[in-house]
Design an enzyme around this catalytic site. Structure first.
Site, PDB file in Angstrom:
ATOM      1  CG  ASN A  54      -1.762  -1.035   1.326  1.00 46.56           C
ATOM      2  OD1 ASN A  54      -2.348  -1.507   0.193  1.00 46.56           O
ATOM      3  ND2 ASN A  54      -2.002  -1.812   2.458  1.00 46.56           N
ATOM      4  CG  HIS A  96     -11.297  -2.756   6.245  1.00 50.43           C
ATOM      5  ND1 HIS A  96     -10.964  -2.879   7.336  1.00 50.43           N
ATOM      6  CD2 HIS A  96     -10.216  -3.316   5.287  1.00 50.43           C
ATOM      7  CE1 HIS A  96      -9.758  -3.271   7.489  1.00 50.43           C
ATOM      8  NE2 HIS A  96      -9.583  -3.831   6.439  1.00 50.43           N
ATOM      9  CD  GLU A 142     -13.417  -0.117   2.182  1.00 48.20           C
ATOM     10  OE1 GLU A 142     -12.533   0.150   1.353  1.00 48.20           O
ATOM     11  OE2 GLU A 142     -13.624  -1.005   2.946  1.00 48.20           O
ATOM     12  CB  SER A 153      -9.402  -1.884   0.576  1.00 43.56           C
ATOM     13  OG  SER A 153     -10.333  -2.880   0.931  1.00 43.56           O
ATOM     14  CG  ASP A 208     -11.984   3.638   5.748  1.00 40.47           C
ATOM     15  OD1 ASP A 208     -10.895   4.016   5.647  1.00 40.47           O
ATOM     16  OD2 ASP A 208     -11.879   2.720   6.476  1.00 40.47           O
ATOM     17  CG  HIS A 256      -7.236   1.654   0.352  1.00 43.15           C
ATOM     18  ND1 HIS A 256      -6.054   0.942   0.238  1.00 43.15           N
ATOM     19  CD2 HIS A 256      -7.995   1.134   1.423  1.00 43.15           C
ATOM     20  CE1 HIS A 256      -6.124  -0.080   0.971  1.00 43.15           C
ATOM     21  NE2 HIS A 256      -7.415   0.017   1.621  1.00 43.15           N
ATOM     22  CE  LYS A 278      -4.806   0.439   4.322  1.00 43.07           C
ATOM     23  NZ  LYS A 278      -4.566  -0.479   5.319  1.00 43.07           N
TER      24      LYS A 278
HETATM   25  C1  LIG Z   1     -10.679   0.373   4.202  1.00 47.22           C
HETATM   26  C2  LIG Z   1      -9.530   0.384   5.290  1.00 47.22           C
HETATM   27  N1  LIG Z   1     -10.068   0.647   6.511  1.00 47.22           N
HETATM   28  C3  LIG Z   1      -9.310   0.654   7.515  1.00 47.22           C
HETATM   29  C4  LIG Z   1      -7.924  -0.202   7.401  1.00 47.22           C
HETATM   30  C5  LIG Z   1      -7.234  -0.680   8.619  1.00 47.22           C
HETATM   31  O1  LIG Z   1      -6.291   0.366   8.695  1.00 47.22           O
HETATM   32  P1  LIG Z   1      -4.828  -0.227   9.556  1.00 47.22           P
HETATM   33  O2  LIG Z   1      -4.296  -1.190   8.553  1.00 47.22           O
HETATM   34  O3  LIG Z   1      -4.150   1.168   9.506  1.00 47.22           O
HETATM   35  O4  LIG Z   1      -5.230  -1.118  10.564  1.00 47.22           O
HETATM   36  C6  LIG Z   1      -7.865  -0.750   6.100  1.00 47.22           C
HETATM   37  C7  LIG Z   1      -6.462  -1.589   5.879  1.00 47.22           C
HETATM   38  O5  LIG Z   1      -6.556  -2.553   5.487  1.00 47.22           O
HETATM   39  C8  LIG Z   1      -8.580  -0.592   5.156  1.00 47.22           C
HETATM   40  O6  LIG Z   1      -8.208  -1.069   3.936  1.00 47.22           O
END
Ligand SMILES: Cc1ncc(COP(=O)(O)O)c(C=O)c1O
Length: 383
Positions: free
Chosen positions: A44, A130, A174, A178, A203, A206, A237
């Site tokens: 990432n 996610h 999101e 992701s 969120d 990405h 990321k």
């Molecule tokens: C959309 C999304 N939210 C949250 C997370 C979690 O983030 P972190 O890796 O900082 O725990 C991820 C990570 O894979 C993600 O893809």
């Protein structure tokens, strides 16, 4: 503890058993296993910042000054002026009143959602959100309604039918997904939030660093900061750091500091990480050419793969090649890896059944020549 052997056997037979695989090095868009070099299509580190000299300098300076640990949770004595500076910078970057730093994106989603919503409330969640979002909703005990992926029409049907039965309501998505790399229809979702008296949380894990004039994310690109209640994202990321943030109102931040268990009951991030995150936010503004190159390479790769007849999704630096069957995805990935490209198969439950895929994740560190060769490699694989 019962059933572990059966579980492992079943997963193995279905091609779903996951295993850890330690790399010997990861640097500059390459990854090494047992000293064999691969082009890294699995990270990432979208902007290629993970070895940036400015980030290393900031982390080393903070370690020199403050030591290697924060030594306590924020509400005890782990707080510092560095956190304050990072939270103010995030708030400005995201166009909101206040910011709050979390130890990871996972902890942020779980903590924010479960603190702000409870039994008697309802949450409308995109079907592909996610796992951390889903876990946060489960922990909150709010009623969950999952709308079809990126489908405001389906969301509105659910809102019409269900919204009035609950006290508070949240729509959550999101911004760049992701595993599919596609964009949420943020304008439509915001319109629905306003029409049906909900809050909305986005969120930007990405999207941060990659989209928007200032690299703040898709919310910025669509001019929606003021209309979105809760903007969450990670430093882990494109920002090549660690931890996560929420940008929102001052009163919500103050409330979370008092109620959010994943924030309260965990040791504060180390000074090097906070200083690195700060330096990274500055780089995002100072080096916009990174995101421009990344997105133009991604467009080129997606277009060419589509021309070659691949089933390719998305509209971002994340390019999933949909292969369907789990074992087919595993075999396909193996062949790609044999040709020196480290791309990974993604299977259920991370993605819906029947949609196993090869996830190609691009980085500023890649170049046109490497990607042209990748297209040749992918085109010759027959499974
Ligand atoms: C959309 C999304 N939210 C949250 C997370 C979690 O983030 P972190 O890796 O900082 O725990 C991820 C990570 O894979 C993600 O893809």
């Amino acid at each position: 503890m019962a059933g572990i052997e059966e579980f492992l056997k079943e997963r193995q037979e279905q091609g779903l058993l996951r295993k850890l695989k330690p790399a010997s090095l990861r640097l500059g868009g390459k990854i090494y296993f047992e000293n064999k070099e691969y082009v890294d299509l699995s990270s990432n580190d979208y902007l290629g910042l993970s070895a940036h000299p400015e980030l290393k300098k900031a982390a080393i300076a903070a370690t020199g000054k403050f030591g290697v640990a924060s030594c306590a949770s924020r509400l005890l004595s782990g707080d510092s002026e560095l956190f304050q500076e990072l939270e103010d910078t995030v708030a400005k970057f995201k166009g909101k009143e206040a910011g709050l730093v979390f130890n990871s994106g996972y902890q942020a989603n779980v903590g924010i959602i479960s603190s702000l919503f409870t039994g008697g409330d309802c949450i409308f969640s995109d079907r592909l959100n996610h796992a951390s979002i889903i876990d946060g909703i489960l922990l909150s005990q709010a009623k969950i309604f999952r709308f079809q992926h990126n489908d405001p029409g389906h969301l509105e049907l659910l809102l019409k039918k269900e919204r009035a039965k609950f006290k508070n309501a949240l729509i959550i998505t999101e911004s760049i997904f992701s595993m599919d790399g596609d964009r949420a229809p943020l304008k439509e979702l915001v319109g629905l939030k306003e029409k049906y008296n909900c809050q909305i949380m986005v969120d930007e894990a990405h999207a941060t660093g990659v989209f928007g004039e200032n690299g703040s994310g898709l919310v910025e690109e669509e001019g929606l900061s003021a209309r979105i209640d809760l903007i969450m994202g990670t430093f882990s990321k494109a920002l090549a750091g660690f931890g996560a943030y929420l940008a929102t109102s001052r009163s919500i931040v103050d409330y979370l500091v008092n109620t959010c268990r994943s924030f309260i009951y965990s040791t504060a991030l180390p000074p090097a990480v906070i200083a690195g995150n700060l330096a990274s936010l500055k780089l995002i503004q100072d080096e916009p050419y990174r995101r421009k190159k990344l997105l133009s390479m991604a467009k080129m790769l997606r277009d060419k793969l589509q021309e070659k007849g691949f089933c390719v999704k998305g509209a971002s630096q994340i390019i999933p090649l949909i292969l369907g069957d789990n074992l087919r995805a595993v075999e396909f990935a193996k062949k790609v890896q044999e040709q020196g490209y480290w791309a990974l198969p993604v299977r259920p439950p991370t993605v819906p059944a029947g949609q196993a895929r090869l996830r190609l994740s691009l980085s500023y560190d890649h170049n046109q020549e490497t990607l042209n060769k990748l297209i040749d490699v992918l085109s010759t694989i027959r499974i």
